[in-house]
Design an enzyme around this catalytic site. Structure first.
Site, PDB file in Angstrom:
ATOM      1  N   ASP A  11      -1.697  -6.735   0.294  1.00 39.84           N
ATOM      2  CA  ASP A  11      -1.673  -5.281   0.474  1.00 39.84           C
ATOM      3  C   ASP A  11      -0.231  -4.799   0.343  1.00 39.84           C
ATOM      4  O   ASP A  11       0.659  -5.290   1.038  1.00 39.84           O
ATOM      5  CB  ASP A  11      -2.223  -4.936   1.859  1.00 39.84           C
ATOM      6  CG  ASP A  11      -2.483  -3.449   2.029  1.00 39.84           C
ATOM      7  OD1 ASP A  11      -2.132  -2.668   1.116  1.00 39.84           O
ATOM      8  OD2 ASP A  11      -3.018  -3.065   3.080  1.00 39.84           O
ATOM      9  N   ASP A 105      -4.158  -0.321  -3.816  1.00 38.23           N
ATOM     10  CA  ASP A 105      -2.984  -1.063  -3.342  1.00 38.23           C
ATOM     11  C   ASP A 105      -3.316  -2.383  -2.642  1.00 38.23           C
ATOM     12  O   ASP A 105      -2.473  -2.946  -1.946  1.00 38.23           O
ATOM     13  CB  ASP A 105      -2.152  -0.185  -2.405  1.00 38.23           C
ATOM     14  CG  ASP A 105      -2.898   0.231  -1.155  1.00 38.23           C
ATOM     15  OD1 ASP A 105      -4.135   0.053  -1.112  1.00 38.23           O
ATOM     16  OD2 ASP A 105      -2.267   0.758  -0.225  1.00 38.23           O
ATOM     17  N   GLU A 106      -4.515  -2.889  -2.815  1.00 35.07           N
ATOM     18  CA  GLU A 106      -4.844  -4.161  -2.167  1.00 35.07           C
ATOM     19  C   GLU A 106      -5.880  -4.925  -2.982  1.00 35.07           C
ATOM     20  O   GLU A 106      -6.675  -4.349  -3.718  1.00 35.07           O
ATOM     21  CB  GLU A 106      -5.345  -3.943  -0.735  1.00 35.07           C
ATOM     22  CG  GLU A 106      -6.593  -3.119  -0.611  1.00 35.07           C
ATOM     23  CD  GLU A 106      -7.017  -2.930   0.833  1.00 35.07           C
ATOM     24  OE1 GLU A 106      -6.913  -3.884   1.628  1.00 35.07           O
ATOM     25  OE2 GLU A 106      -7.468  -1.826   1.166  1.00 35.07           O
TER      26      GLU A 106
END
EC number: 2.7.7.7
Length: 386
Positions: A11, A105-106
């Site tokens: 992340d 974002d992960e």
């Protein structure tokens, strides 16, 4: 079986903030909030400098600026964030045996069996360092036996965290944590469990699963498993989706405009729900109609990245008014969303109120539980005969 898998959750730390700082180094160490400029806006992301004062994602902008009046507010640039997200995905994809991108974002990586050739922790650390070096973005990771424990480990290690939780340490690691740390355990469920004295993971894990099922239904079983470190969900290979669409061919050609508009509302609601459920935002909205003589016409419009039904409906209505020019019956109507990027509902609504975000989340929760038709706009509601 618990120790057979090695799952990584990665992340990017304060992703939006980090992207903005890559573009403008003057923002380094500055208290920074990404979100709507108006007092009615919502915090989409914030730097650790603002979190020190209690600012959090999802907080009303007015409250955030009251807590941290010196914070600099930036509206946000989804195209910029999408560019960096794709860069990180490309780097990870070059090395990962199996990668699942779960949001902008992960992502998760299944590296089961890697220990036979190369230490899992060493491999993950080297990939993390490569992303930091080539993309310039800070990143945290958790390494454990499944998705749930890996994701919780990432959260506990932020920022720049690198936590490994082997099979023998899962329960000792999980037990003292708040149940709020369990993924997909929302505030309403927390309040229900807190009222009966369940606030820590170990208490939830030790509860009879039958009791939790009576209280929370199927979700009670799922939460009990997660509290006990049980999660067999596989890492799904990453495939970038290009578009999402739906269309309706009528049994009889029609020029009933009122019916067509109600149908468009229903189609947008269903597609919007699919966008949010799969963590997509769209930037291009297309409307297609086919007349009874088989002439087919389309119109599209570029918009700021969104998954907001209301904003999409306004565009669809505008396109329909421009596209349906002939007084001729229609045999087909369709809607398509393209230009997709990964991102959650809150990410998109820079100018929306917490009330509206909570409303959409509640509606989506009802659809997840009871089906897409469980809730709809009053203008689109047709009572079913008893």
């Amino acid at each position: 079986m618990l120790g057979d898998r090695s799952i990584v959750h990665m992340d990017m730390d304060t992703f939006f903030v980090s992207c903005e700082r890559l573009q403008d180094s003057r923002l380094n160490a500055v208290p920074l909030i990404i979100g709507g400029h108006s007092a009615r806006g919502v915090v989409s992301s914030c730097s650790y400098e603002t979190r020190y004062f209690g600012v959090r994602s999802g907080m009303p902008m007015k409250q955030a600026l009251r807590l941290c009046p010196d914070a600099k507010v930036i509206k946000g640039d989804m195209e910029l964030y999408s560019k960096y997200s794709n860069l990180v995905t490309e780097i990870a994809n070059e090395h990962a045996p199996m990668l699942e991108k779960s949001s902008i974002d992960e992502f998760y990586i299944d590296i089961s069996g890697m220990d036979r050739f190369f230490g899992c922790l060493q491999w993950t650390t080297e990939l993390s360092d490569k992303i930091k070096r080539e993309a310039g973005l800070p990143i945290s990771f958790g390494l454990s036996v499944n998705k749930t424990v890996a994701k919780i480990a990432t959260g506990e290690g932020k920022p720049l965290g690198r936590i490994e939780v082997p099979a023998t340490a899962v329960r000792p690691f999980m037990n003292p944590l708040s149940i709020k740390k369990i993924p997909m355990l929302g505030n309403a469920t927390f309040q229900i469990l807190a009222r009966i004295g369940i606030r820590k993971v170990h208490t939830l894990a030790d509860m009879p699963v039958e009791v939790l099922q009576r209280i929370l239904g199927k979700n009670g079983i799922s939460l009990w498993k997660k509290a006990n470190g049980i999660d067999n969900t596989p890492v799904e290979p990453y495939h970038e989706r290009k578009s999402i669409s739906t269309e309706r061919t009528f049994n009889q050609d029609t020029f009933d405009v009122d019916m067509l508009r109600r149908l468009l509302v229903s189609m947008v609601e269903n597609l919007g729900f699919d966008l949010r459920k799969e963590n997509w935002l769209t930037s291009t909205i297309t409307l297609k109609i086919r007349y009874s003589n088989f002439d087919t016409h389309t119109r599209q419009k570029r918009v700021a990245y969104t998954s907001d039904d209301q904003k999409i409906l306004e565009v669809i209505s505008e396109l329909f008014d421009k596209l349906y020019e002939r007084r001729m019956r229609l045999r087909l109507i369709g809607i398509s969303f393209s230009g997709l990027v990964r991102g959650s509902y809150q990410i998109d609504l820079f100018e929306d109120t917490p009330h509206k975000i909570a409303l959409y989340q509640a509606m989506d929760s009802m659809r997840m539980r009871y089906g897409k038709e469980a809730v709809t706009r009053a203008a689109n509601y047709t009572p079913k005969p008893r």
